[in-house]
Scaffold this motif. Sequence first.
Motif, PDB file in Angstrom:
ATOM      1  N   MET B   1       0.976  -1.318  -0.039  1.00 47.83           N
ATOM      2  CA  MET B   1      -0.090   0.124  -0.012  1.00 47.83           C
ATOM      3  C   MET B   1       0.924   1.348   0.113  1.00 47.83           C
ATOM      4  N   ALA B   2       0.503   2.266  -0.681  1.00 47.91           N
ATOM      5  CA  ALA B   2       1.157   3.444  -0.844  1.00 47.91           C
ATOM      6  C   ALA B   2       1.363   4.186   0.448  1.00 47.91           C
ATOM      7  N   ASN B   3       2.556   4.859   0.762  1.00 43.17           N
ATOM      8  CA  ASN B   3       2.762   5.622   1.543  1.00 43.17           C
ATOM      9  C   ASN B   3       3.235   7.001   1.065  1.00 43.17           C
ATOM     10  N   ILE B   4       3.649   7.792   2.008  1.00 42.15           N
ATOM     11  CA  ILE B   4       3.720   9.577   1.658  1.00 42.15           C
ATOM     12  C   ILE B   4       4.933   9.602   0.849  1.00 42.15           C
ATOM     13  N   GLN B   5       5.867   8.630   0.835  1.00 44.60           N
ATOM     14  CA  GLN B   5       7.071   8.611  -0.041  1.00 44.60           C
ATOM     15  C   GLN B   5       6.756   8.348  -1.598  1.00 44.60           C
ATOM     16  N   HIS B   6       5.782   7.497  -1.631  1.00 42.73           N
ATOM     17  CA  HIS B   6       5.219   7.175  -3.056  1.00 42.73           C
ATOM     18  C   HIS B   6       4.741   8.158  -3.780  1.00 42.73           C
ATOM     19  N   VAL B   7       3.619   8.734  -2.850  1.00 41.66           N
ATOM     20  CA  VAL B   7       2.899   9.954  -3.229  1.00 41.66           C
ATOM     21  C   VAL B   7       4.017  11.021  -3.795  1.00 41.66           C
ATOM     22  N   ALA B   8       4.824  11.303  -2.791  1.00 41.68           N
ATOM     23  CA  ALA B   8       5.906  12.406  -3.130  1.00 41.68           C
ATOM     24  C   ALA B   8       6.651  12.172  -4.407  1.00 41.68           C
ATOM     25  N   ARG B   9       7.085  11.014  -4.460  1.00 40.97           N
ATOM     26  CA  ARG B   9       7.840  10.652  -5.944  1.00 40.97           C
ATOM     27  C   ARG B   9       6.730  10.816  -6.928  1.00 40.97           C
ATOM     28  N   GLN B  10       5.632  10.306  -6.884  1.00 39.62           N
ATOM     29  CA  GLN B  10       4.633  10.287  -8.129  1.00 39.62           C
ATOM     30  C   GLN B  10       4.221  11.763  -8.370  1.00 39.62           C
ATOM     31  N   SER B  19       2.671  16.362   3.044  1.00 34.79           N
ATOM     32  CA  SER B  19       2.156  16.420   4.345  1.00 34.79           C
ATOM     33  C   SER B  19       1.327  17.779   4.404  1.00 34.79           C
ATOM     34  N   ARG B  20       1.933  18.511   3.753  1.00 37.29           N
ATOM     35  CA  ARG B  20       1.253  20.037   3.980  1.00 37.29           C
ATOM     36  C   ARG B  20      -0.084  19.933   3.051  1.00 37.29           C
ATOM     37  N   VAL B  21      -0.094  19.307   2.109  1.00 40.71           N
ATOM     38  CA  VAL B  21      -1.382  19.428   1.297  1.00 40.71           C
ATOM     39  C   VAL B  21      -2.416  18.275   2.128  1.00 40.71           C
ATOM     40  N   LEU B  22      -1.872  17.282   2.817  1.00 41.82           N
ATOM     41  CA  LEU B  22      -2.597  16.492   3.730  1.00 41.82           C
ATOM     42  C   LEU B  22      -3.311  17.185   4.715  1.00 41.82           C
ATOM     43  N   ASN B  23      -2.592  18.208   5.228  1.00 35.74           N
ATOM     44  CA  ASN B  23      -3.292  18.893   6.433  1.00 35.74           C
ATOM     45  C   ASN B  23      -3.702  20.127   6.345  1.00 35.74           C
ATOM     46  N   LYS B  35      -0.938  18.791  -8.245  1.00 36.63           N
ATOM     47  CA  LYS B  35      -0.403  17.480  -8.606  1.00 36.63           C
ATOM     48  C   LYS B  35      -0.360  16.493  -7.528  1.00 36.63           C
ATOM     49  N   VAL B  36      -0.415  17.076  -6.261  1.00 42.04           N
ATOM     50  CA  VAL B  36      -0.247  16.208  -5.130  1.00 42.04           C
ATOM     51  C   VAL B  36      -1.488  15.602  -4.888  1.00 42.04           C
ATOM     52  N   GLU B  37      -2.733  16.053  -5.161  1.00 42.72           N
ATOM     53  CA  GLU B  37      -4.087  15.428  -5.080  1.00 42.72           C
ATOM     54  C   GLU B  37      -4.121  14.414  -6.140  1.00 42.72           C
ATOM     55  N   ASP B  38      -3.695  14.633  -7.367  1.00 46.85           N
ATOM     56  CA  ASP B  38      -3.793  13.726  -8.185  1.00 46.85           C
ATOM     57  C   ASP B  38      -3.064  12.500  -8.081  1.00 46.85           C
ATOM     58  N   ALA B  39      -1.791  12.806  -7.593  1.00 43.83           N
ATOM     59  CA  ALA B  39      -0.974  11.682  -6.892  1.00 43.83           C
ATOM     60  C   ALA B  39      -1.586  10.697  -6.118  1.00 43.83           C
ATOM     61  N   ILE B  40      -2.394  11.150  -5.129  1.00 40.42           N
ATOM     62  CA  ILE B  40      -2.883  10.769  -3.987  1.00 40.42           C
ATOM     63  C   ILE B  40      -4.275   9.951  -4.546  1.00 40.42           C
ATOM     64  N   LYS B  41      -4.717  10.372  -5.460  1.00 40.38           N
ATOM     65  CA  LYS B  41      -5.896   9.867  -6.188  1.00 40.38           C
ATOM     66  C   LYS B  41      -5.455   8.599  -6.939  1.00 40.38           C
ATOM     67  N   LYS B  42      -4.462   8.861  -7.709  1.00 41.66           N
ATOM     68  CA  LYS B  42      -3.970   7.782  -8.442  1.00 41.66           C
ATOM     69  C   LYS B  42      -3.318   6.635  -7.997  1.00 41.66           C
ATOM     70  N   LEU B  43      -2.609   6.895  -6.738  1.00 47.80           N
ATOM     71  CA  LEU B  43      -2.222   5.768  -5.973  1.00 47.80           C
ATOM     72  C   LEU B  43      -3.315   5.090  -4.907  1.00 47.80           C
ATOM     73  N   ASN B  44      -4.253   5.838  -4.726  1.00 48.33           N
ATOM     74  CA  ASN B  44      -5.270   5.367  -3.725  1.00 48.33           C
ATOM     75  C   ASN B  44      -4.547   5.280  -2.493  1.00 48.33           C
ATOM     76  N   TYR B  45      -4.038   6.716  -2.221  1.00 45.40           N
ATOM     77  CA  TYR B  45      -3.124   6.581  -0.967  1.00 45.40           C
ATOM     78  C   TYR B  45      -4.177   6.994   0.235  1.00 45.40           C
ATOM     79  N   GLU B  46      -3.975   6.468   1.236  1.00 37.47           N
ATOM     80  CA  GLU B  46      -4.588   6.856   2.588  1.00 37.47           C
ATOM     81  C   GLU B  46      -3.345   7.080   3.910  1.00 37.47           C
ATOM     82  N   PRO B  47      -3.323   7.976   4.223  1.00 42.90           N
ATOM     83  CA  PRO B  47      -2.278   8.446   5.029  1.00 42.90           C
ATOM     84  C   PRO B  47      -2.417   7.342   6.362  1.00 42.90           C
ATOM     85  N   SER B  48      -1.354   6.980   6.821  1.00 44.85           N
ATOM     86  CA  SER B  48      -1.758   5.972   7.802  1.00 44.85           C
ATOM     87  C   SER B  48      -1.417   6.831   9.352  1.00 44.85           C
TER      88      SER B  48
END
Lengths: 329, 329
Positions: B1-10, B19-23, B35-48
Amino acid sequence: MANIQHVARQAGVSVATVSRVLNGQDTVSAKTRIKVEDAIKKLNYEPSMLGRNLRNSESRILLILIPSIKNPFYLEVIKGIENIAISQNYNILLCETDSNPERENIYFDLVRKKMADGIISMDPAVNVETLKKLAENHAIIQCSEYAEDSGIPYITIDNEEASYLAVKHLIKLGHEKIALVNSDEKYLYARQRKLGYVRALKEHGLSMNEQYIIHTEELGFEQGQQAMKKIMQLADRPTAVFAVSDLLAIGALKEINANGLHVPNDMAVVGFDKIDFSNMTNPTLTTIAQPMYKMGTIAAKMLINQIKGEHVDSIILDHELVIRESTLG
Amino acid sequence: MANIQHVARQAGVSVATVSRVLNGQDTVSAKTRIKVEDAIKKLNYEPSMLGRNLRNSESRILLILIPSIKNPFYLEVIKGIENIAISQNYNILLCETDSNPERENIYFDLVRKKMADGIISMDPAVNVETLKKLAENHAIIQCSEYAEDSGIPYITIDNEEASYLAVKHLIKLGHEKIALVNSDEKYLYARQRKLGYVRALKEHGLSMNEQYIIHTEELGFEQGQQAMKKIMQLADRPTAVFAVSDLLAIGALKEINANGLHVPNDMAVVGFDKIDFSNMTNPTLTTIAQPMYKMGTIAAKMLINQIKGEHVDSIILDHELVIRESTLG
DNA sequence: TGAAGATATGTAATCGATTACATTTTCATA
DNA sequence: TATGAAAATGTAATCGATTACATATCTTCA
């Protein structure tokens, strides 16, 4: 507050050794173990689950989804879940959805965000599609209510058979006009219990009267009273009522009493669940007993096994008709 | 499952930006945010929450300590707590102690181990010393039951006054022999309610009969029935009973009915709490209403404020006598 | 006595976020 | 166009545990 580093320093060892002592590993010599334990005591150290959980990628929390905390049926199940959970070092997060999708989603998010390791869903109003999607990546067990084709393991009773048993009991007592107070048929258990009702009638050559079937929005005293009011107004009044929940049945009982009718002479009543209250009413309530506590323990075991990655099979538990005053005088 | 690193890279940015976007921080340009929101969506990321909680040294979990989940009184309070908790992004861990110190300790450990940010204790059987020690380092609120000199903030009602009100009501109806079904006087609320009972009797020139005071181990239907059995056997039988819990009162009601006596003509009954079921009995139960839901919401707010480091004051809420059939016919 | 094997301990990466501080970019203004 | 302030972004430390792997210490027996 002290952390593992402080303990290590105090004991004059490395954090690895402290961790080993903490986790009861046997590769630590007696001498160092004592040093570490002394340091722990001296610093009043308590290991943080936040650190441990992150490292282990687990939360040791189980989520229980129920529609309403007010129905005692769930309480007994929860007790079962809780006892197993505790014994395996899990804790339970009780989530009352009020059948509200927004609430539900808040709770699902807890699993998505790793705040919970798995879900026991007891909510009939749960969004099955969401649940299925969630089940692809997370441990989920359905308890009591379930979606047949979801592929998600469940534990329940044979609702149709239980309902059939209840209605047959009334028929055997000579009742021919039997009302059914059911909940919304969008719920599987409601459909199943109706099937049992219909089957019992058919099998004994009784015709079905659509007017005798009342649907309620929720399972509560209020709804039982309302349903009974409707039944009271029927031209050809039934002589017996089967309600799919003790709460409904107790509400019905109250309404019958309020109308000056006698239970069971004028109107027999059967409930479902055998909650504690059902034995406190006057008259006491005939009802279908579900093994609620057992259901909870098994559900918890199933979930924990699933979390461990094991395969689990669905289970159907036995039920029982408990005959009391509301049908026997 | 994706983590914040993956999102950053993407997204081609740093983890800090993600993290700033997240908060929802406003120092992120619209372009990168997208860009970040797209990456989050694309990777199906959920912050742990595991990572976040460790970093923030919080669990966002509130612990609720109750003796038994079976007493509906607590359920309504819990509903109140839950709603406030949810609205402030907290979750509640329901802990049933069964008045078992071992269980209690398991739950206290959760706070010590940072698995919970604070406690709302509703358990009369709680070990006050342990609670006090815990309160030195952790946020704790006492709800309903409390230890007077503990220095731990509490929210409750005036138990003595409420009890006084109930007994006065019976006296006004002409009753002179009034039994008290109380729980163990090791609990503060039991002592307080007895005080109210005694005060009402004294104030109206009635003498106190020790035989009329029954103590029960727990608050349940069973115990109410047993207590009533004892009362029934008294030579000089009382004409009214005040029970300190609706559960006891309902059990008593059942026993009175079973003896063929009429409520309230032969025996009037008053309960305490106004649980839903108290309006379903036959006859309906006169009882003292506590603002349970409100008590829950306030307790939760108090606890959250305390977690934030604010000072909170104890609160006493109003109660109300609800007169129904069990005293009025 | 010394080498091999067993036992005990330590080092440092890791889990996944947040954030102080440093650095780069942008932009208005002289 | 140069300059400095403001805005945007990045680097790297940090929270507190666990654990693979490396290293040190102790046994045992030829």
